[in-house]
Design an enzyme around this catalytic site. Sequence first.
Site, PDB file in Angstrom:
ATOM      1  N   LYS A  36       0.809  -1.223   0.000  1.00 45.68           N
ATOM      2  CA  LYS A  36       0.000   0.000   0.000  1.00 45.68           C
ATOM      3  C   LYS A  36       0.841   1.272   0.000  1.00 45.68           C
ATOM      4  CE  LYS A  36      -4.322  -2.012   1.171  1.00 45.68           C
ATOM      5  NZ  LYS A  36      -5.276  -2.416   2.160  1.00 45.68           N
TER       6      LYS A  36
ATOM      7  N   ARG B 257      -3.250 -10.121   5.307  1.00 46.16           N
ATOM      8  CA  ARG B 257      -3.711 -10.274   3.917  1.00 46.16           C
ATOM      9  C   ARG B 257      -2.627  -9.717   3.009  1.00 46.16           C
ATOM     10  NH1 ARG B 257      -6.167  -7.218   0.119  1.00 46.16           N
ATOM     11  NH2 ARG B 257      -7.755  -8.178  -1.184  1.00 46.16           N
TER      12      ARG B 257
HETATM   13  N1  PMM Z   1      -7.381  -4.046   0.846  1.00 49.17           N
HETATM   14  C1  PMM Z   1      -7.717  -4.136  -0.456  1.00 49.17           C
HETATM   15  C2  PMM Z   1      -8.802  -4.941  -0.853  1.00 49.17           C
HETATM   16  N2  PMM Z   1      -9.497  -5.674   0.061  1.00 49.17           N
HETATM   17  N3  PMM Z   1      -9.841  -6.340   2.304  1.00 49.17           N
HETATM   18  C3  PMM Z   1      -9.519  -6.258   3.590  1.00 49.17           C
HETATM   19  N4  PMM Z   1     -10.205  -6.971   4.517  1.00 49.17           N
HETATM   20  N5  PMM Z   1      -8.497  -5.469   4.031  1.00 49.17           N
HETATM   21  C4  PMM Z   1      -7.758  -4.705   3.175  1.00 49.17           C
HETATM   22  O1  PMM Z   1      -6.852  -3.987   3.639  1.00 49.17           O
HETATM   23  C5  PMM Z   1      -8.079  -4.758   1.785  1.00 49.17           C
HETATM   24  C6  PMM Z   1      -9.150  -5.606   1.374  1.00 49.17           C
HETATM   25  C7  PMM Z   1      -6.919  -3.329  -1.443  1.00 49.17           C
HETATM   26  O2  PMM Z   1      -6.603  -3.877  -2.630  1.00 49.17           O
HETATM   27  P1  PMM Z   1      -5.685  -5.207  -2.946  1.00 49.17           P
HETATM   28  O3  PMM Z   1      -6.679  -6.323  -3.076  1.00 49.17           O
HETATM   29  O4  PMM Z   1      -4.953  -4.951  -4.192  1.00 49.17           O
HETATM   30  O5  PMM Z   1      -4.770  -5.389  -1.784  1.00 49.17           O
END
Ligand code: PMM
Length: 285
Positions: free
Chosen positions: A229, A264
Amino acid sequence: MTTRRPSLRCGDRVLPLGTRTFIMGIVNVTPDSFSDGGRYVDLAAAVAHAEALLAAGADIIDIGGESTRPGATPVDVDLEVARVVPVIEALVKRGHTALSVDTRHAAVAAAALKAGAAWVNDVSAFDDVDMGRVCRDAQAVVLMHWRHAPAGAVDDDVVDDDVSASVRTWLADRVVRAVAAGVDPTSIVVDPGIGFGKTVAHNVSLSRDLDGLRRATGAAAVLYGPSRKRFLGALTGQTDPAGRDHATMGAVCAAIAGGADVVRVHQVAAVKDAVAVADAILRVR
Ligand code: PMM
């Protein structure tokens, strides 16, 4: 004294909370995600990537069909279903059941659960009023904090002098909402929403006390998603998201010290080793 914590379940896996950090590997079936957009839109590529992440040590695979990147075009629900369901079905057919769907839409969550997904990861934390009903059938639900920057503003313009308190209050309310809708509180995972309507300082501060966030909201566990990020770019000078995996490992290890239960991430293999070392040092068995 340490109190024994319950386990989460994801498909055929049992995740005993507090014993180690669990890794959620990201598979974005989108043309426009900030970190890996366009790489796994094709069904075979998405399935192969999910299997590579599992082989590298992912405990859960999170499959998303809509980019949450600022400025991304919202996706029609039918298109989102058409992106994620075939990937879930193919993975289930190949014997993988520890699957999560990343969606804000109850119709997508319902289709994904029917196809065999076990978790719903909702970055809008039940903005869709039907999510509660649908998520009673999920083994766990992730509720993430997302504050939209005002129209025309960017995340860096957001003013919040006590971001920890406001995120805690907001998520505690969403947990109450989920429980009122019939979701089992022992299956609720909260997430501070790193990067979603927050400044670099907010993201740093929220990364510090994840255990406090879990306790304040009454959730069973806390998930942390710093992977690649923008705040990591601001801290390291790495402008390319794909060049932020080392920075991600730094954030993950610090967050484990602060109480992260699930992380994640995009790059599972390296994070797996970092987590093994951090867990050995930080977790009392
Ligand atoms: N970040 C992204 C997408 N989904 N879901 C959760 N629970 N937490 C997060 O920080 C989060 C998410 C941002 O995009 P990416 O899929 O490219 O990481």
